[in-house]
Write a protein that holds these residues in place. Sequence first.
Motif, mmCIF file in Angstrom:
data_model
loop_
_atom_site.group_PDB
_atom_site.id
_atom_site.type_symbol
_atom_site.label_atom_id
_atom_site.label_comp_id
_atom_site.label_asym_id
_atom_site.label_seq_id
_atom_site.Cartn_x
_atom_site.Cartn_y
_atom_site.Cartn_z
ATOM 1 N N PHE A 147 -0.489 -5.161 58.084
ATOM 2 C CA PHE A 147 -0.923 -3.778 58.203
ATOM 3 C C PHE A 147 -0.469 -3.307 59.578
ATOM 4 C CE2 PHE A 147 -3.464 -5.776 55.002
ATOM 5 C CZ PHE A 147 -3.473 -4.826 53.988
ATOM 6 N N TYR A 148 0.644 -2.611 59.605
ATOM 7 C CA TYR A 148 1.291 -2.297 60.879
ATOM 8 C C TYR A 148 0.522 -1.232 61.656
ATOM 9 C CZ TYR A 148 5.385 -4.927 59.248
ATOM 10 O OH TYR A 148 6.233 -5.909 58.822
ATOM 11 N N THR A 149 0.729 -1.282 62.968
ATOM 12 C CA THR A 149 -0.052 -0.421 63.859
ATOM 13 C C THR A 149 0.654 0.911 64.061
ATOM 14 O OG1 THR A 149 -0.501 -2.491 65.009
ATOM 15 C CG2 THR A 149 -1.302 -0.479 66.055
ATOM 16 N N MET A 155 8.279 -12.215 67.478
ATOM 17 C CA MET A 155 8.342 -13.336 66.548
ATOM 18 C C MET A 155 7.666 -12.903 65.248
ATOM 19 S SD MET A 155 6.650 -16.937 67.508
ATOM 20 C CE MET A 155 7.197 -16.999 69.129
ATOM 21 N N ASP A 156 8.193 -13.344 64.137
ATOM 22 C CA ASP A 156 7.506 -13.096 62.860
ATOM 23 C C ASP A 156 8.041 -14.104 61.855
ATOM 24 O OD1 ASP A 156 5.855 -10.256 61.874
ATOM 25 O OD2 ASP A 156 6.436 -11.723 60.349
ATOM 26 N N GLN A 157 7.227 -14.443 60.885
ATOM 27 C CA GLN A 157 7.695 -15.338 59.829
ATOM 28 C C GLN A 157 8.392 -14.548 58.724
ATOM 29 O OE1 GLN A 157 4.381 -17.105 57.815
ATOM 30 N NE2 GLN A 157 3.995 -15.185 56.776
ATOM 31 N N ASN A 161 -0.964 -7.026 67.106
ATOM 32 C CA ASN A 161 -2.013 -6.843 66.110
ATOM 33 C C ASN A 161 -1.867 -7.998 65.130
ATOM 34 O OD1 ASN A 161 -3.696 -5.969 64.077
ATOM 35 N ND2 ASN A 161 -2.493 -4.141 63.568
ATOM 36 N N PRO A 162 -2.337 -9.196 65.527
ATOM 37 C CA PRO A 162 -2.129 -10.365 64.668
ATOM 38 C C PRO A 162 -2.794 -10.174 63.316
ATOM 39 C CG PRO A 162 -3.697 -10.862 66.414
ATOM 40 C CD PRO A 162 -3.136 -9.515 66.718
ATOM 41 N N PRO A 163 -2.280 -10.864 62.282
ATOM 42 C CA PRO A 163 -2.863 -10.678 60.962
ATOM 43 C C PRO A 163 -4.281 -11.234 60.919
ATOM 44 C CG PRO A 163 -1.372 -12.549 60.985
ATOM 45 C CD PRO A 163 -1.226 -11.886 62.310
ATOM 46 N N ASN A 209 -1.335 -11.052 51.972
ATOM 47 C CA ASN A 209 -1.173 -12.444 52.397
ATOM 48 C C ASN A 209 -0.625 -12.572 53.805
ATOM 49 O OD1 ASN A 209 -2.191 -14.097 50.353
ATOM 50 N ND2 ASN A 209 -0.527 -13.422 49.030
ATOM 51 N N LEU A 210 0.293 -11.677 54.174
ATOM 52 C CA LEU A 210 0.858 -11.750 55.529
ATOM 53 C C LEU A 210 -0.017 -10.986 56.526
ATOM 54 C CD1 LEU A 210 4.637 -11.107 54.721
ATOM 55 C CD2 LEU A 210 3.619 -13.252 55.451
ATOM 56 N N GLY A 211 -1.013 -10.278 56.033
ATOM 57 C CA GLY A 211 -1.833 -9.444 56.923
ATOM 58 C C GLY A 211 -0.978 -8.355 57.547
#
Length: 371
Positions: free
Chosen positions: A27-29, A74-76, A122-124, A23-25
């Motif tokens: 998948f870290y780089t 920034m992140d939610q 790397n946006p979701p 849901n948050l997408g």
Amino acid sequence: MDTMRINMESGQPTHLECSAQINLGSFYTPLWLVQIAFRMLIWHVNPKDYLLLDSACGYGSFLTLPGFQAYIGMDQDLQALQRAAELCQQPNLSLLHKNALHSVSRVHFNIPNSSKLIIMGNPPYNDRTSRVRAHLKDKSPLEVDTSLKARDIGISFLRSFALLEPDYICVLHPLSYLIKRANLQALKNFALHYRLLDALVVSSQIFCPKSLSYFPIIVALYKRDAQGMDYSYIARFCFKTLENKCFTLEQWDFISTYVDKYPNQQRVDSKVALFYTLRDINALARSKTFLDRQSPHAIYVPAEKYSLYCYIDVFKTQIPHIPYYLRNCDIFLDFAQFQNLEEQFIHASQSKQISPQIARYFRDLLGVHYL
Ligand SMILES: C[S@@+](CC[C@H](N)C(=O)[O-])C[C@H]1O[C@@H](n2cnc3c(N)ncnc32)[C@H](O)[C@@H]1O
């Protein structure tokens, strides 16, 4: 700190369940890929005069890059931000707990109007209408500004970047955002004001090794530019891949020039067969071809086009020979060679036997890309 370093390298967050990750997408780089993006950027620009923004920063791997004047992450996801705060030791760093798609403006994101800005990250991406893993997708997503609403959250992110008017954008995103006409159009202000400068295509396998099918992701560097980019610019662009291959879209002829891809029941009345809706090569790998029953997804196949649909049916058997980086393309063909082998394609589709000539056709069609 050690555990965190290991997880940064594998690219996966440790604090999320599978459904939250989708849901948050999130998948870290992996760091080696962050370095590739950084090398691409500094080949074209010196970061020392710029503020770096990653508006979906996760554990902050892009915020560890050296040489920028200041950094905003920034992140939610508050837990991800807390880890970013432990990991990133930059002196001029601020971390904001925000929804990056809501009230998008420099003022709201604490970016001075006078700052020269580079966005990296790397946006979701998460196509909410896609049926792949639909049962895990959140049906009540976060609030999104009206001008940013799109079917894929990654497209919303690219539009949000354009609103902040950075000089450069260096991000990872699905290649399909550029190579599918409808997606390129959906990028709106982003495609109107930014132009692809440099790119490297990598496999989604890096992020989801257990997935059943892989698709191409692009590490893309864009520059603000009054001309923007249209489909003909993208069709001519030479896409390099991590495997040292290179392709342009204009080097192929696509099946959509010759047949209907979507239900055409309103327009075609005499049919000799029914065929399932066509999308890209990856979708063909998962879908049916000829249908034995009427369906709202059916394309009516007129007699004069039957051999072309047989071609698609045979093309499906050859997908294992097609590398991941071409899998979001339309089905391609060499029309003149197809015409020479037309009867053989009909026979191959009906008998499920691939003749040596047809096998050779596909080797020639794919050339250096044949697996
Ligand atoms: C693919 S991860 C990338 C993280 C980091 N930039 C990296 O490359 O390792 C995407 C991040 O976007 C965050 N995210 C998703 N939707 C968001 C939103 N609307 N606003 C801010 N962050 C969001 C997720 O929490 C996740 O950390």
